[in-house]
Design a protein around this motif. Structure first.
Motif, PDB file in Angstrom:
ATOM      1  N   GLY A  83       0.813  -1.216   0.000  1.00  0.00           N
ATOM      2  CA  GLY A  83       0.000   0.000   0.000  1.00  0.00           C
ATOM      3  C   GLY A  83       0.841   1.259   0.000  1.00  0.00           C
ATOM      4  N   ALA A  84       1.934   1.261   0.764  1.00  0.00           N
ATOM      5  CA  ALA A  84       2.779   2.452   0.844  1.00  0.00           C
ATOM      6  C   ALA A  84       3.490   2.729  -0.467  1.00  0.00           C
ATOM      7  CB  ALA A  84       3.792   2.289   1.966  1.00  0.00           C
ATOM      8  N   LEU A  85       4.086   1.718  -1.060  1.00  0.00           N
ATOM      9  CA  LEU A  85       4.880   1.980  -2.268  1.00  0.00           C
ATOM     10  C   LEU A  85       3.996   2.267  -3.483  1.00  0.00           C
ATOM     11  CD1 LEU A  85       5.330  -0.503  -4.610  1.00  0.00           C
ATOM     12  CD2 LEU A  85       6.147  -1.645  -2.563  1.00  0.00           C
ATOM     13  N   THR A  86       2.883   1.535  -3.629  1.00  0.00           N
ATOM     14  CA  THR A  86       2.006   1.828  -4.763  1.00  0.00           C
ATOM     15  C   THR A  86       1.329   3.179  -4.570  1.00  0.00           C
ATOM     16  OG1 THR A  86       0.220   0.529  -3.729  1.00  0.00           O
ATOM     17  CG2 THR A  86       1.603  -0.588  -5.352  1.00  0.00           C
ATOM     18  N   GLY A  87       1.083   3.558  -3.314  1.00  0.00           N
ATOM     19  CA  GLY A  87       0.518   4.876  -3.053  1.00  0.00           C
ATOM     20  C   GLY A  87       1.452   5.979  -3.502  1.00  0.00           C
ATOM     21  N   PHE A  88       2.728   5.874  -3.146  1.00  0.00           N
ATOM     22  CA  PHE A  88       3.714   6.866  -3.574  1.00  0.00           C
ATOM     23  C   PHE A  88       3.759   6.961  -5.100  1.00  0.00           C
ATOM     24  CE2 PHE A  88       6.528   6.728   0.459  1.00  0.00           C
ATOM     25  CZ  PHE A  88       5.984   7.914   0.914  1.00  0.00           C
ATOM     26  N   LEU A  89       3.826   5.804  -5.763  1.00  0.00           N
ATOM     27  CA  LEU A  89       3.985   5.805  -7.223  1.00  0.00           C
ATOM     28  C   LEU A  89       2.719   6.248  -7.933  1.00  0.00           C
ATOM     29  CD1 LEU A  89       6.086   2.537  -7.676  1.00  0.00           C
ATOM     30  CD2 LEU A  89       6.889   4.904  -7.732  1.00  0.00           C
ATOM     31  N   HIS A  90       1.547   5.816  -7.440  1.00  0.00           N
ATOM     32  CA  HIS A  90       0.282   6.246  -8.041  1.00  0.00           C
ATOM     33  C   HIS A  90       0.079   7.746  -7.872  1.00  0.00           C
ATOM     34  CE1 HIS A  90      -1.725   2.784  -9.662  1.00  0.00           C
ATOM     35  NE2 HIS A  90      -1.557   2.071  -8.545  1.00  0.00           N
ATOM     36  N   ASP A  91       0.254   8.226  -6.637  1.00  0.00           N
ATOM     37  CA  ASP A  91      -0.002   9.642  -6.365  1.00  0.00           C
ATOM     38  C   ASP A  91       0.922  10.544  -7.157  1.00  0.00           C
ATOM     39  OD1 ASP A  91      -1.921   8.780  -4.622  1.00  0.00           O
ATOM     40  OD2 ASP A  91      -0.759   9.155  -2.803  1.00  0.00           O
ATOM     41  N   GLY A  92       2.131  10.068  -7.444  1.00  0.00           N
ATOM     42  CA  GLY A  92       3.069  10.874  -8.217  1.00  0.00           C
ATOM     43  C   GLY A  92       2.883  10.748  -9.712  1.00  0.00           C
ATOM     44  N   GLY A  93       1.956   9.904 -10.143  1.00  0.00           N
ATOM     45  CA  GLY A  93       1.723   9.731 -11.576  1.00  0.00           C
ATOM     46  C   GLY A  93       2.772   8.885 -12.270  1.00  0.00           C
ATOM     47  N   PHE A  94       3.468   8.023 -11.504  1.00  0.00           N
ATOM     48  CA  PHE A  94       4.532   7.207 -12.072  1.00  0.00           C
ATOM     49  C   PHE A  94       4.090   5.783 -12.384  1.00  0.00           C
ATOM     50  CE2 PHE A  94       6.521  10.067  -8.829  1.00  0.00           C
ATOM     51  CZ  PHE A  94       7.080  10.975  -9.725  1.00  0.00           C
ATOM     52  N   LEU A  95       2.866   5.424 -11.993  1.00  0.00           N
ATOM     53  CA  LEU A  95       2.439   4.034 -12.099  1.00  0.00           C
ATOM     54  C   LEU A  95       1.052   3.972 -12.717  1.00  0.00           C
ATOM     55  CD1 LEU A  95       3.477   1.198 -11.371  1.00  0.00           C
ATOM     56  CD2 LEU A  95       2.260   1.386  -9.196  1.00  0.00           C
ATOM     57  N   ASP A  96       0.982   4.267 -14.007  1.00  0.00           N
ATOM     58  CA  ASP A  96      -0.278   4.241 -14.740  1.00  0.00           C
ATOM     59  C   ASP A  96      -0.275   3.094 -15.739  1.00  0.00           C
ATOM     60  OD1 ASP A  96      -1.137   6.589 -13.435  1.00  0.00           O
ATOM     61  OD2 ASP A  96      -0.005   7.818 -14.859  1.00  0.00           O
ATOM     62  N   SER A  97      -1.420   2.849 -16.328  1.00  0.00           N
ATOM     63  CA  SER A  97      -1.522   1.839 -17.373  1.00  0.00           C
ATOM     64  C   SER A  97      -0.550   2.164 -18.501  1.00  0.00           C
ATOM     65  CB  SER A  97      -2.955   1.791 -17.911  1.00  0.00           C
ATOM     66  OG  SER A  97      -3.074   0.830 -18.930  1.00  0.00           O
ATOM     67  N   GLY A  98       0.233   1.150 -18.882  1.00  0.00           N
ATOM     68  CA  GLY A  98       1.207   1.350 -19.948  1.00  0.00           C
ATOM     69  C   GLY A  98       2.595   1.712 -19.470  1.00  0.00           C
ATOM     70  N   ALA A  99       2.796   1.891 -18.175  1.00  0.00           N
ATOM     71  CA  ALA A  99       4.106   2.292 -17.652  1.00  0.00           C
ATOM     72  C   ALA A  99       5.115   1.149 -17.764  1.00  0.00           C
ATOM     73  CB  ALA A  99       3.980   2.731 -16.195  1.00  0.00           C
ATOM     74  N   VAL A 100       6.388   1.536 -17.842  1.00  0.00           N
ATOM     75  CA  VAL A 100       7.500   0.585 -17.869  1.00  0.00           C
ATOM     76  C   VAL A 100       8.177   0.634 -16.504  1.00  0.00           C
ATOM     77  CG1 VAL A 100       9.677  -0.043 -18.978  1.00  0.00           C
ATOM     78  CG2 VAL A 100       7.812   0.935 -20.350  1.00  0.00           C
ATOM     79  N   VAL A 101       8.179  -0.514 -15.802  1.00  0.00           N
ATOM     80  CA  VAL A 101       8.590  -0.543 -14.405  1.00  0.00           C
ATOM     81  C   VAL A 101       9.591  -1.682 -14.192  1.00  0.00           C
ATOM     82  CG1 VAL A 101       7.757  -0.789 -12.026  1.00  0.00           C
ATOM     83  CG2 VAL A 101       6.338   0.352 -13.730  1.00  0.00           C
ATOM     84  N   ALA A 102      10.488  -1.515 -13.218  1.00  0.00           N
ATOM     85  CA  ALA A 102      11.394  -2.591 -12.805  1.00  0.00           C
ATOM     86  C   ALA A 102      11.208  -2.869 -11.321  1.00  0.00           C
ATOM     87  CB  ALA A 102      12.841  -2.214 -13.084  1.00  0.00           C
ATOM     88  N   ASP A 103      11.254  -4.150 -10.957  1.00  0.00           N
ATOM     89  CA  ASP A 103      11.209  -4.581  -9.559  1.00  0.00           C
ATOM     90  C   ASP A 103      12.529  -5.290  -9.293  1.00  0.00           C
ATOM     91  OD1 ASP A 103      10.644  -5.452  -7.033  1.00  0.00           O
ATOM     92  OD2 ASP A 103       9.004  -6.782  -7.590  1.00  0.00           O
ATOM     93  N   LEU A 104      13.432  -4.615  -8.576  1.00  0.00           N
ATOM     94  CA  LEU A 104      14.776  -5.131  -8.358  1.00  0.00           C
ATOM     95  C   LEU A 104      14.898  -5.749  -6.976  1.00  0.00           C
ATOM     96  CD1 LEU A 104      16.784  -2.171  -9.932  1.00  0.00           C
ATOM     97  CD2 LEU A 104      15.757  -4.172 -11.050  1.00  0.00           C
ATOM     98  N   TYR A 105      15.588  -6.883  -6.898  1.00  0.00           N
ATOM     99  CA  TYR A 105      15.618  -7.735  -5.702  1.00  0.00           C
ATOM    100  C   TYR A 105      14.179  -8.176  -5.416  1.00  0.00           C
ATOM    101  CZ  TYR A 105      19.982  -5.062  -5.229  1.00  0.00           C
ATOM    102  OH  TYR A 105      21.184  -4.441  -5.462  1.00  0.00           O
ATOM    103  N   ALA A 106      13.555  -8.771  -6.434  1.00  0.00           N
ATOM    104  CA  ALA A 106      12.112  -8.962  -6.456  1.00  0.00           C
ATOM    105  C   ALA A 106      11.628 -10.151  -5.645  1.00  0.00           C
ATOM    106  CB  ALA A 106      11.630  -9.107  -7.900  1.00  0.00           C
ATOM    107  N   GLY A 107      12.512 -11.074  -5.252  1.00  0.00           N
ATOM    108  CA  GLY A 107      12.075 -12.226  -4.489  1.00  0.00           C
ATOM    109  C   GLY A 107      11.037 -13.041  -5.228  1.00  0.00           C
TER     110      GLY A 107
END
Length: 446
Positions: A286-310
């Motif tokens: 909730g915290a990390l997606t909130g930061f990214l959503h609210d900043g407009g960095f995590l919308d449909s079509g975005a290119v994202v990396a998850d590093l040390y993804a487990g």
């Protein structure tokens, strides 16, 4: 214990306790020498038993054995074996893993906030005070019963045990108050564990089948493992684990557990990493997606990396957010965790899973990211990875950290590259210990 004190009777000192420091201790001074004191609270006067000292040492370490002037925030410790004064009165050091159990939960969180602020200022030059937030119903449970994973040692007599802090001493235990009921219900302390060096237990918060990993000592025969297996409940998966090969051998049931978080199901194999607090996965997602959503960095079509993804705890909700028109690159160094991620995300075609070192994968797969999720181990990402990340030109980095010192150091590297701290939240995911978790939003400086 240093050679200077190995053959001597421990020395007791009376000190006035100073500020809290990173690592679960407070700072005191004796005749100009720094003494790192565990089981104290700033402002107290205490008698300390030195556990690590020498005439030429830069600093000493010690445990509180008597409180001469108590803080109003001091409470009765919930666990006798981890209570310093009680343990030393029985001539043994206290167990590790509950070093703040003598402090009220509210004061624990304020002390952690002080540590975080000090690390940020000292290592990154950032003046920021951030509240450390309680998670779930910690107050109702007195900060207990949150660990869904626990590791145990075994005494020479074959009894379940735990190590004293910074010691080879293994003390037998008959409870683990920080563990969820699913772990304590196994009553592992009633089992003869001769031939076993270590026991790892996972009991998912969703109530699915627990897993007991047995790490056998060299030369332990299959017959001994069968004898232990017969003492465990039938509804528990059991595996023998080889820490050198990193392989789990099925003895009964599954070699993995089934976890749930943020609307997804996850398979986590053997000793694979998973957030140990029962409410941690939901809070962090909730915290990390909130930061990214609210900043407009995590919308449909975005290119994202998850590093040390487990196993994909964060990858799955990131994939939901970017949709099939976006893409998520998942990078994980552990082969076992990467295999789990492939199984957990097989229905998400927008996810590419790569097993390997983060710095190598970033060199081999250069691309421009809208956002990067960075969740490194306790040691942090390091300058090489931070510089590589900055070079890929993301619009934002969400950094999840379990260590304020390595996080603050890495934040300094980001700042050297022209980035800044745009958001920060801290969570008390480890009540009664000095550990905490932070989620930060980092962006290029405008």
């Amino acid at each position: 214990m240093s050679p200077d004190t190995a053959t001597q009777v421990p020395t007791d000192l009376v000190v006035d306790v100073g500020p809290v420091a990173h690592g679960g201790h407070c700072v005191a001074r004796h005749e100009g020498r720094v003494v790192f004191v565990r089981h104290a609270i700033p402002g107290e006067k205490v008698r300390v038993r030195l556990t690590d000292a020498g005439p030429d040492a830069k600093f000493w370490r010690g445990d509180v054995v008597e409180v001469l002037a108590a803080s109003p925030d001091r409470v009765d410790h919930f666990w006798d074996l981890a209570d310093s004064a009680r343990s030393w009165s029985h001539r043994h050091p206290p167990l590790g893993g509950a070093e703040l159990g003598h402090i009220s939960l509210e004061r624990q969180r304020s002390l952690k906030a002080e540590v975080l602020a000090e690390q940020l200022q000292r290592l990154a030059g950032v003046d920021r005070v951030t509240e450390v937030e309680a998670v779930g119903d910690q107050a109702a449970r007195d900060g207990l019963a949150w660990r869904t994973r626990a590791g145990f040692a075994v005494t020479p007599g074959g009894k379940l045990g735990m190590h004293a802090h910074r010691s080879d001493t293994v003390l037998p235990v008959r409870e683990m108050p920080l563990a969820v009921d699913g772990i304590n219900a196994l009553r592992l302390w009633e089992i003869d564990l001769q031939g076993i060096e270590r026991v790892e237990v996972a009991a998912p918060a969703n109530g699915s089948r627990p897993l007991v990993l047995l790490v056998p000592a060299a030369g332990t025969r299959a017959k001994r493992l069968s004898a232990i297996l017969s003492q465990l409940p039938d509804n528990v998966s059991v595996a023998s684990f080889d820490p050198v090969k990193g392989e789990a051998l099925q003895l009964r049931g599954r070699t993995y557990v089934q976890e749930s978080a943020a609307g997804h199901e996850y398979r986590v194999t053997g000793d694979g990493f998973w957030q140990i607090h029962r409410d941690a996965p939901g809070a962090l997602v909730g915290a990390l997606t909130g930061f990214l959503h609210d900043g407009g960095f995590l919308d449909s079509g975005a290119v994202v990396a998850d590093l040390y993804a487990g196993a994909g705890l964060f990858t799955a909700p990131l994939a939901d957010a970017v949709g099939v028109t976006g893409s998520v690159l998942s990078v994980e160094g552990s082969p076992g965790a990467s295999r789990d991620a492939r199984k957990n995300l097989h229905g998400a075609p927008q996810v590419e899973i790569v097993q390997g070192r983060v710095e190598r994968v970033l060199r081999q797969k250069p691309r421009n990211f809208d956002a990067v999720l960075l969740d490194p181990p306790r040691a942090g990402a390091g300058k090489a990875v931070v510089d590589q990340l900055i070079g890929t030109g993301p619009r934002a980095v969400a950094y999840v950290s379990c260590d304020p010192a390595s996080f603050a150091r890495d934040l300094g590297y980001f700042q050297q590259g022209g980035w800044e701290l745009s958001g920060l939240r801290a969570f008390d995911l480890y009540p009664h210990t000095h550990h905490m978790e932070t989620v930060a939003l980092l962006t290029p400086r405008r």
